[in-house]
Design a protein around this motif. Structure first.
Motif, short mmCIF file in Angstrom:
data_model
loop_
_atom_site.label_atom_id
_atom_site.label_comp_id
_atom_site.label_asym_id
_atom_site.label_seq_id
_atom_site.Cartn_x
_atom_site.Cartn_y
_atom_site.Cartn_z
N ARG A 49 0.79 -1.05 0.08
CA ARG A 49 -0.02 -0.05 0.01
C ARG A 49 0.85 1.42 0.18
NH1 ARG A 49 -2.79 -2.93 4.20
NH2 ARG A 49 -4.54 -4.11 3.40
N LYS A 50 2.03 1.19 0.14
CA LYS A 50 3.02 2.44 0.56
C LYS A 50 3.54 2.39 -0.94
CE LYS A 50 3.96 1.74 5.40
NZ LYS A 50 5.11 1.43 6.30
N THR A 51 3.54 3.76 -1.25
CA THR A 51 4.22 4.04 -2.84
C THR A 51 5.79 4.27 -2.66
OG1 THR A 51 3.68 6.47 -2.26
CG2 THR A 51 2.07 5.09 -3.63
N ASN A 52 6.20 4.92 -1.54
CA ASN A 52 7.37 5.25 -1.19
C ASN A 52 8.21 3.82 -0.63
OD1 ASN A 52 10.04 6.11 -0.88
ND2 ASN A 52 9.32 7.77 0.68
N ARG A 53 9.10 3.50 -1.56
CA ARG A 53 9.84 2.22 -1.14
C ARG A 53 10.86 2.36 0.29
NH1 ARG A 53 12.25 -0.49 -6.56
NH2 ARG A 53 10.14 -0.79 -7.50
N GLN A 54 11.24 3.64 0.35
CA GLN A 54 12.33 3.81 1.69
C GLN A 54 11.25 3.67 2.83
OE1 GLN A 54 13.78 7.73 1.29
NE2 GLN A 54 14.95 6.98 -0.47
N LEU A 55 9.85 3.81 2.86
CA LEU A 55 8.94 3.56 4.10
C LEU A 55 8.61 2.38 4.39
CD1 LEU A 55 6.60 6.53 3.41
CD2 LEU A 55 8.93 6.52 4.76
N ARG A 56 8.94 1.36 3.49
CA ARG A 56 8.48 -0.36 3.38
C ARG A 56 9.65 -0.77 4.61
NH1 ARG A 56 7.90 -1.96 -2.72
NH2 ARG A 56 6.10 -0.69 -3.15
N GLU A 57 8.89 -1.69 5.35
CA GLU A 57 9.83 -2.34 6.63
C GLU A 57 10.43 -3.72 6.04
OE1 GLU A 57 9.94 -1.44 9.75
OE2 GLU A 57 8.45 -0.18 9.94
N VAL A 58 11.77 -3.61 6.30
CA VAL A 58 12.66 -4.79 5.95
C VAL A 58 13.15 -5.34 7.19
CG1 VAL A 58 13.08 -3.76 3.84
CG2 VAL A 58 14.34 -3.17 5.35
N GLY A 59 13.96 -6.53 7.06
CA GLY A 59 14.85 -6.76 8.39
C GLY A 59 13.91 -7.75 9.18
N ARG A 60 14.08 -7.78 10.58
CA ARG A 60 13.56 -8.39 11.39
C ARG A 60 12.08 -7.95 12.00
NH1 ARG A 60 17.91 -9.80 15.76
NH2 ARG A 60 16.29 -11.42 16.57
N LEU A 61 11.46 -8.74 12.20
CA LEU A 61 9.86 -8.42 12.57
C LEU A 61 9.91 -7.60 13.82
CD1 LEU A 61 7.98 -11.89 11.72
CD2 LEU A 61 7.82 -9.69 10.58
N THR A 62 9.09 -6.78 13.84
CA THR A 62 9.02 -5.85 15.30
C THR A 62 7.80 -6.44 16.03
OG1 THR A 62 7.62 -4.44 14.08
CG2 THR A 62 9.94 -3.92 13.73
N ASN A 63 7.66 -5.86 17.20
CA ASN A 63 6.94 -6.23 18.09
C ASN A 63 5.52 -5.79 17.73
OD1 ASN A 63 8.57 -7.32 19.98
ND2 ASN A 63 9.18 -5.31 21.18
N GLU A 64 5.51 -4.63 17.16
CA GLU A 64 4.20 -4.46 16.66
C GLU A 64 3.50 -5.06 15.66
OE1 GLU A 64 6.83 -2.41 17.20
OE2 GLU A 64 6.14 -1.06 18.56
N GLU A 65 4.50 -5.54 14.38
CA GLU A 65 4.22 -6.44 13.81
C GLU A 65 3.63 -7.84 14.14
OE1 GLU A 65 6.81 -4.99 9.84
OE2 GLU A 65 7.51 -6.45 11.31
N LEU A 66 4.11 -8.40 15.14
CA LEU A 66 3.92 -9.56 15.79
C LEU A 66 2.40 -9.41 16.32
CD1 LEU A 66 7.18 -10.93 17.06
CD2 LEU A 66 6.21 -11.79 15.08
N ALA A 67 2.31 -8.20 17.27
CA ALA A 67 1.05 -8.10 17.62
C ALA A 67 -0.05 -7.99 16.84
CB ALA A 67 1.21 -6.77 18.43
N ALA A 68 0.21 -7.37 15.60
CA ALA A 68 -0.69 -7.32 14.67
C ALA A 68 -1.11 -8.51 14.00
CB ALA A 68 -0.36 -6.20 13.50
N ALA A 69 -0.39 -9.51 13.93
CA ALA A 69 -0.33 -10.78 13.27
C ALA A 69 -1.14 -11.63 14.25
CB ALA A 69 0.97 -11.60 12.87
N GLU A 70 -1.21 -11.48 15.46
CA GLU A 70 -1.75 -12.20 16.52
C GLU A 70 -3.34 -11.65 16.46
OE1 GLU A 70 -0.05 -11.88 20.43
OE2 GLU A 70 1.40 -13.22 20.30
N ASN A 71 -3.49 -10.54 16.32
CA ASN A 71 -4.90 -9.84 16.39
C ASN A 71 -5.56 -10.50 14.95
OD1 ASN A 71 -4.79 -8.59 18.57
ND2 ASN A 71 -4.01 -6.77 17.24
N VAL A 72 -4.69 -10.53 13.80
CA VAL A 72 -5.33 -11.41 12.51
C VAL A 72 -5.77 -12.71 12.78
CG1 VAL A 72 -4.71 -11.96 10.12
CG2 VAL A 72 -4.01 -9.54 11.09
N LEU A 73 -4.70 -13.57 13.31
CA LEU A 73 -5.22 -14.79 13.56
C LEU A 73 -6.07 -14.92 14.70
CD1 LEU A 73 -1.51 -16.15 14.02
CD2 LEU A 73 -3.21 -16.82 12.49
#
Length: 437
Positions: A49-73
């Protein structure tokens, strides 16, 4: 003229909304893999959804991403099982109805008695009574409601089971209750521990093999004692001879039918000593039909010489030692379990010998006496169980077959009343009682 009336039958039309979800739960065997896979998928969806590639997340998963994945599950699992309840709870929130939630849900709903509500992430939680507690986390105040029979719920229970090192199930139950509300949680945790491969390997027990049928020698009726004999040695034992110590062995003969024993002191492990012990046994109990033993060298030598002597009629030893009816049977090599009939009696004799013996190194005469007494003790053991209520019965022992009594002592019959001092009637009664004995 009769007219036919058309039969009208009701037609029922059912409307069911199926929601299979977008995740193949069976493709994941651990909670960590499922959790992190959904987290990477959510990152990819956000990055698209992000048009700017520099704003895209790369590397290891963060705590916020893991918490969001739990809510999805959580939403995916609850949408599979509690789809009707989610629709009713959303209507409840949209109408801003402040009454009881039970009026919104159907009484047949599994969430009817749990006071459910939707949080800001769309996850169904149970409203608790400790909402005002400051020191308690939000998950403990309002635990997440999950179905028991879902694959994700099992993966979570398995993760807790492995996290707490396959320990007590109560520990896993206590930790899961701090965050989740799962019906029949103990049964789920027990199932997770039962299906854990590491626990199955550590708690596995060897399969007990089926016991083989008893041999014919153990079940031969209407034969005299020691018709079928098992032979074994045990020792050596130190015996005082003069001022020196000598080794002595004991040859144990056991009747395979009535479980009686006969002990003979043997001076060496040679074939000649074995033959002498067998000759003494035969003189006392007669020639056996079959002799069973292991593959000891002395037994092999005695059997070989026995066969040679049987071929020679002129040798007197063959006439005394055996006849054409005697057979010697050897157990297979390295199979001591096949001689359990006499191996167990060896221990019983050793126990009786240790109880009777009072000196460390007895003399040869004392040693022979102790062995004979140990034989009497072992032969007086009960072979059958008699309850305490049966006072008029007596347990069957090997001595009943050898001595017609458990200890070989025949009680002397005495008159109950002296005839001279008793009256005529009492004297007749006393004689009658004596005759009954």
């Amino acid at each position: 003229m009769l007219t036919t009336i058309e039969e009208l039958r009701p037609c029922f039309v059912h409307r069911t909304q199926l929601y299979d979800g977008f995740i193949e739960w069976t493709h994941f065997s651990k909670w960590e893999r499922l959790h992190r896979s959904i987290a990477y998928v959510c990152r990819f969806a956000v990055s698209c959804r992000k048009t700017n590639r520099q704003l895209r997340e790369v590397g290891r998963l963060t705590n916020e991403e893991l918490a969001a994945a739990e809510n999805v599950l959580w939403r995916a699992v609850q949408s599979t099982i509690y789809l009707d309840e989610i629709v009713l709870l959303k209507k409840h929130q949209e109408n801003k109805f402040q009454g009881n939630v039970k009026k919104t849900l159907n009484s047949s709903s599994p969430l009817y008695n749990m006071s459910p509500f939707l949080d800001e992430h769309g996850v169904i939680r149970m409203e608790g009574r400790i909402g005002e507690a400051v020191f308690v986390s939000y998950d403990a105040k309002n635990p997440i409601i999950l179905p028991r029979d879902h694959r994700v719920t099992f993966l979570i229970a398995d993760w807790y089971h492995r996290t707490y090192l396959h320990a007590n199930n109560n520990t896993v139950v206590n930790e899961m209750k701090q965050r989740f509300r799962i019906p029949h949680l103990r049964a789920l945790v027990h199932k997770a521990g039962k299906l854990c491969m590491l626990c199955r390997v550590k708690k596995a027990k060897p399969l007990q093999p089926k016991m083989a049928p008893l041999p014919k020698a153990r079940l031969s009726p209407f034969t005299r004692p020691f018709s079928y004999v098992g032979l074994d040695y045990f020792g050596p034992m130190a015996v005082k001879v003069g001022r020196s110590l000598a080794k002595r062995w004991v040859a144990l003969f056991t009747c395979l039918s009535v479980r009686a024993v006969h002990l003979e002191v043997v001076h060496s492990l040679s074939t000649e000593s074995c033959k002498m012990a067998i000759r003494r046994f035969i003189v006392r109990h007669g020639s056996p039909l079959e002799i069973y033993s292991d593959n000891g060298t002395n037994f092999q030598g005695a059997n070989r010489e026995l066969q040679e002597q049987m071929k020679s009629i002129n040798q007197s030893l063959a006439e005394i030692f055996t006849n054409v009816n005697t057979k010697w049977v050897f157990n297979p090599p390295s199979a001591p379990h096949m001689g359990g009939s006499w191996e167990r009696l060896v221990r019983s004799v050793k126990t009786a010998f240790a109880t009777i013996s009072t000196c460390k190194n007895p003399s040869e005469e004392t040693f022979a006496t102790i062995i004979t007494e140990a034989e009497g003790v072992v032969n007086s053991r009960p072979l059958t169980f008699i309850s305490l209520e049966a006072d008029d019965q007596e347990a069957l022992t090997p001595n009943h077959f050898l001595l017609l009594n458990s200890n070989g002592v025949v009680q002397r019959q005495q008159d109950l009343i002296e005839p001279k001092e008793a009256s005529k009637t009492n004297w007749k009664l006393a004689r009658y009682m004596v005759d009954q004995f």
